[in-house]
Design a protein around this motif. Sequence first.
Motif, PDB file in Angstrom:
ATOM      1  N   HIS A  15       0.831  -1.201   0.000  1.00 41.64           N
ATOM      2  CA  HIS A  15       0.000   0.000   0.000  1.00 41.64           C
ATOM      3  C   HIS A  15       0.868   1.256   0.000  1.00 41.64           C
ATOM      4  CE1 HIS A  15      -2.700   2.993   1.979  1.00 41.64           C
ATOM      5  NE2 HIS A  15      -3.589   2.436   1.193  1.00 41.64           N
ATOM      6  N   GLN A  41       2.697   1.542  -3.334  1.00 43.36           N
ATOM      7  CA  GLN A  41       1.749   1.907  -4.380  1.00 43.36           C
ATOM      8  C   GLN A  41       1.620   3.417  -4.556  1.00 43.36           C
ATOM      9  OE1 GLN A  41      -1.860  -0.337  -3.870  1.00 43.36           O
ATOM     10  NE2 GLN A  41      -2.971   1.079  -5.174  1.00 43.36           N
ATOM     11  N   ARG A  42       2.012   4.159  -3.542  1.00 40.66           N
ATOM     12  CA  ARG A  42       1.923   5.617  -3.668  1.00 40.66           C
ATOM     13  C   ARG A  42       3.045   6.204  -4.509  1.00 40.66           C
ATOM     14  NH1 ARG A  42      -0.201   8.102   2.040  1.00 40.66           N
ATOM     15  NH2 ARG A  42      -1.746   6.493   2.487  1.00 40.66           N
ATOM     16  N   GLN A  43       4.044   5.379  -4.839  1.00 41.17           N
ATOM     17  CA  GLN A  43       5.090   5.857  -5.732  1.00 41.17           C
ATOM     18  C   GLN A  43       4.517   6.049  -7.127  1.00 41.17           C
ATOM     19  OE1 GLN A  43       8.946   3.333  -5.266  1.00 41.17           O
ATOM     20  NE2 GLN A  43       7.216   2.002  -4.880  1.00 41.17           N
ATOM     21  N   SER A  44       5.029   7.035  -7.820  1.00 43.57           N
ATOM     22  CA  SER A  44       4.672   7.152  -9.228  1.00 43.57           C
ATOM     23  C   SER A  44       5.261   5.949  -9.959  1.00 43.57           C
ATOM     24  CB  SER A  44       5.215   8.443  -9.811  1.00 43.57           C
ATOM     25  OG  SER A  44       4.720   8.609 -11.120  1.00 43.57           O
ATOM     26  N   ARG A  45       4.614   5.570 -11.028  1.00 40.14           N
ATOM     27  CA  ARG A  45       5.064   4.474 -11.891  1.00 40.14           C
ATOM     28  C   ARG A  45       5.030   3.109 -11.211  1.00 40.14           C
ATOM     29  NH1 ARG A  45      10.307   5.603 -14.817  1.00 40.14           N
ATOM     30  NH2 ARG A  45       9.459   4.097 -16.254  1.00 40.14           N
ATOM     31  N   PHE A  46       4.190   2.965 -10.171  1.00 36.48           N
ATOM     32  CA  PHE A  46       3.992   1.659  -9.562  1.00 36.48           C
ATOM     33  C   PHE A  46       2.733   1.048 -10.175  1.00 36.48           C
ATOM     34  CE2 PHE A  46       2.469  -1.276  -6.272  1.00 36.48           C
ATOM     35  CZ  PHE A  46       3.645  -1.940  -5.919  1.00 36.48           C
ATOM     36  N   ASN A  47       2.895  -0.062 -10.874  1.00 35.78           N
ATOM     37  CA  ASN A  47       1.730  -0.709 -11.491  1.00 35.78           C
ATOM     38  C   ASN A  47       1.045  -1.627 -10.501  1.00 35.78           C
ATOM     39  OD1 ASN A  47       2.041   0.538 -13.960  1.00 35.78           O
ATOM     40  ND2 ASN A  47       3.462  -1.030 -14.706  1.00 35.78           N
ATOM     41  N   TYR A  48      -0.279  -1.619 -10.553  1.00 34.32           N
ATOM     42  CA  TYR A  48      -1.036  -2.380  -9.554  1.00 34.32           C
ATOM     43  C   TYR A  48      -2.411  -2.735 -10.087  1.00 34.32           C
ATOM     44  CZ  TYR A  48      -3.703  -3.497  -5.417  1.00 34.32           C
ATOM     45  OH  TYR A  48      -4.505  -4.149  -4.522  1.00 34.32           O
ATOM     46  N   SER A  49      -2.855  -3.951  -9.799  1.00 34.82           N
ATOM     47  CA  SER A  49      -4.265  -4.266 -10.066  1.00 34.82           C
ATOM     48  C   SER A  49      -4.812  -5.250  -9.045  1.00 34.82           C
ATOM     49  CB  SER A  49      -4.441  -4.835 -11.477  1.00 34.82           C
ATOM     50  OG  SER A  49      -3.915  -6.130 -11.558  1.00 34.82           O
ATOM     51  N   GLN A  50      -6.067  -5.072  -8.700  1.00 37.78           N
ATOM     52  CA  GLN A  50      -6.799  -6.052  -7.887  1.00 37.78           C
ATOM     53  C   GLN A  50      -8.090  -6.360  -8.620  1.00 37.78           C
ATOM     54  OE1 GLN A  50      -7.047  -3.582  -4.232  1.00 37.78           O
ATOM     55  NE2 GLN A  50      -9.257  -3.373  -4.558  1.00 37.78           N
ATOM     56  N   HIS A  51      -8.299  -7.657  -8.875  1.00 37.91           N
ATOM     57  CA  HIS A  51      -9.492  -8.068  -9.603  1.00 37.91           C
ATOM     58  C   HIS A  51     -10.205  -9.178  -8.836  1.00 37.91           C
ATOM     59  CE1 HIS A  51     -12.142  -9.056 -12.907  1.00 37.91           C
ATOM     60  NE2 HIS A  51     -11.853 -10.314 -12.674  1.00 37.91           N
TER      61      HIS A  51
END
Lengths: 448, 448
Positions: B170, B173-183
């Motif tokens: 978490h 994830q606040r960094q720029s250019r951090f890719n993330y997905s929750q499905h």
Amino acid sequence: MQEQKNIAVVGSGLVGSLLALYLKKAGHQVTVFDRRPDVRKVEFSGRSINLAMSDRGWKALRTVGIEEEIRNLALPLDKRAMHVNDKPLYFQKYGKEGEAIFSISRGVLNRKMIDLAEDAGVKFRFEEKVWDIDMPEAKLYTGETEKSEWKEYDFELIFGADGAFSRIRHKMQRQSRFNYSQHFIDVGYKELTIPANEDGSHKLDNASFHIWPRGEFMLIAMPNLNGSFTCTLFMPFEGEYSFDTITTEEKADDFFEKFFPDIKAEISNLKRDFFKNPTSAMVTIKCFPWAFNDKIALVGDSAHAIVPFYGQGMNAGFEDISVLFDKMKKHENDWENIFKAYQKERKPNADAIAELSYQNFIEMSRKTADPEFLLRKKIEKRFGEKHPENWIPLYSRVTFSDRPYAEALAIGERQRRIMDEVMKTENIKEKWDQQEIEEKILKLLAAR
Amino acid sequence: MQEQKNIAVVGSGLVGSLLALYLKKAGHQVTVFDRRPDVRKVEFSGRSINLAMSDRGWKALRTVGIEEEIRNLALPLDKRAMHVNDKPLYFQKYGKEGEAIFSISRGVLNRKMIDLAEDAGVKFRFEEKVWDIDMPEAKLYTGETEKSEWKEYDFELIFGADGAFSRIRHKMQRQSRFNYSQHFIDVGYKELTIPANEDGSHKLDNASFHIWPRGEFMLIAMPNLNGSFTCTLFMPFEGEYSFDTITTEEKADDFFEKFFPDIKAEISNLKRDFFKNPTSAMVTIKCFPWAFNDKIALVGDSAHAIVPFYGQGMNAGFEDISVLFDKMKKHENDWENIFKAYQKERKPNADAIAELSYQNFIEMSRKTADPEFLLRKKIEKRFGEKHPENWIPLYSRVTFSDRPYAEALAIGERQRRIMDEVMKTENIKEKWDQQEIEEKILKLLAAR
């Protein structure tokens, strides 16, 4: 007429201020929160790409009666001006006679929108950061820092118009079964400026969207009312020519000398701005649901941030408001169903424009120099001109129409499949402009 | 031998406690934080699917010398027991003679792993919630609540092993250019129990993974050492038969009577547990990067949560540790490169097992009743038995191997394409077991 509600809009950007104006004119009490200072009182940050207002944006402004006022701030661009190495400057018309996109500075537009909303009676609370919300109760908490004492506000509805890194969505994201993705592309951008001539006129044609395509990177320029151009350099973060490698004023100078010699001298303070202005990242954000009960809803980038390569980010956000307003008329005081109908209609269209924008990024970065791609475009253009009712180009469906984005994407994919077949024709390079090809396309179009 | 570091592991679950043991045995100082109470001192929550330890998991335990101790807690399952409506019970072997997956209770395993780590000298801090970290400085902040006073800890490295809803991720994830997905998938699950017979024996065959496939929903049961079975009901959240519609004890009773009459009487406290135990959601989480400089890294679900339909969640997490340890041997004290090599090797494999697990969910829910699908499996099985060197089934590549998941996925896709061709054969239903089909597969395999 809806029952009056006490509504908070978080975010005073373009979508937030337009939404606030719509809600106020619909009879609600509206308070807009923004963590930033009033944009009318500060210099606008050097990190914006000029906006291209097109049909969807204008429609949303027209409904709320402010189209004319905004049009006075915009310059129509009816063509691309292509600055290709070792070729004379050439132009590509965007659409039919009279069709244009409109260049407008984000700062200028945002200030005007806030003025209009304030005049209508919207209350703005700048420099007040929202840290948390209570979703079932529509309470909102603001404060100096995350750990300081917070102030509590009671509302009946809260809209998150707080952009790609939305705090409101961040809270919704903690719910189970909330789908979310953020995907950054490996290209960043930087704002630069071409100032006006001494007499206030533009240094380049001011009815064109200027593009310097260079394969892995690209420079664009869009005119402002004051005679200047806002330029944007798109370039990979890493690699041979990248923001990572251009680390000194000398290197920046060499880079522009090598790749943009025709324009280098015009860019003011190139070496200073290159290092003063931030390098910004670009992200596609998707999520679902966009609403919680009859209390909370997301609009604009907070629900669906997209990469800027179709010029549709603001237009898509404004169209959210058009759709939301339709649903308000239909479902009156039933906000739960207003939100349900709104997200149901908008989600597939937001996904479609995200996909189209990403495809355009791939196309612009990889294909502009590909002769097969250019031949394909030439065949499409020829056919479209001869059979305008049978072949509306994808760009026009997106830009000069308010039909759903998802429809544009689907028809665009069908056109792509047809062109894949056409490109398999033997000796296509020789006979691309012959009757045979035209008939082949007509036949493929007729086959369902 | 590496230089000793002062390391925090956030999360005392299976992956966190195994990682702590590895790091301690490698000579580091290790503190494990967990917001939950010590799992050894509380009843384990009724929300877990039994674990299926397979080759990748055992390998990670073997390297650190605890394979035998854990094997004593597990029951080998060498086959599926299929409880299909209106058919006698039948069995499907998982692999070759001697190949099995091992059923183990999450609670039992987790308690043992913490014991082993504690015995080795790992320090555990339970009921201490990590709220924030300072990534560049590897500082860690804990406290009662997000807004209470926090305690600051200084470490040299921090590992996030804090699961799908990781606080460490978490922050990253606040960094720029951090890719993330929750499905999230639209199916949930609920734990139920079949108790032991009075003499402590199992009520069903205890060397089988029991499945009651019912199209849209499915019940599974895995044996425990104490004679009981842990059952899991997988069912949509919404729809005709769903967690949404089974709202009373009477409806739960009717549902089991209708669809699981053979087992209904064996499930203890069915009506009570159905409402007492939570309905849990299932999510696929992807992100990148997994590490920050030489300071922070994610392992297990925090980096790559997957749906449970391949039984590989824990195995994939344990394999992360095997790979991390390989990189520690190779790069010694260069933690930045340890982390870089670790995430580079693991990311494509984590994506592959996520995809395989999701495919298995689709397969289990939609295809188990499809006669074409069953014929396809029959042909594959026949061919695999005659040409074992040419056709290792996908399940075996994932479960009984430590070759990369990405390789299993790629070969599995090739096998699927070959079977697509085979299924196009005229009259395939009649001649599926003939020489012609065998030769066709051999020919397709030979063609690259």
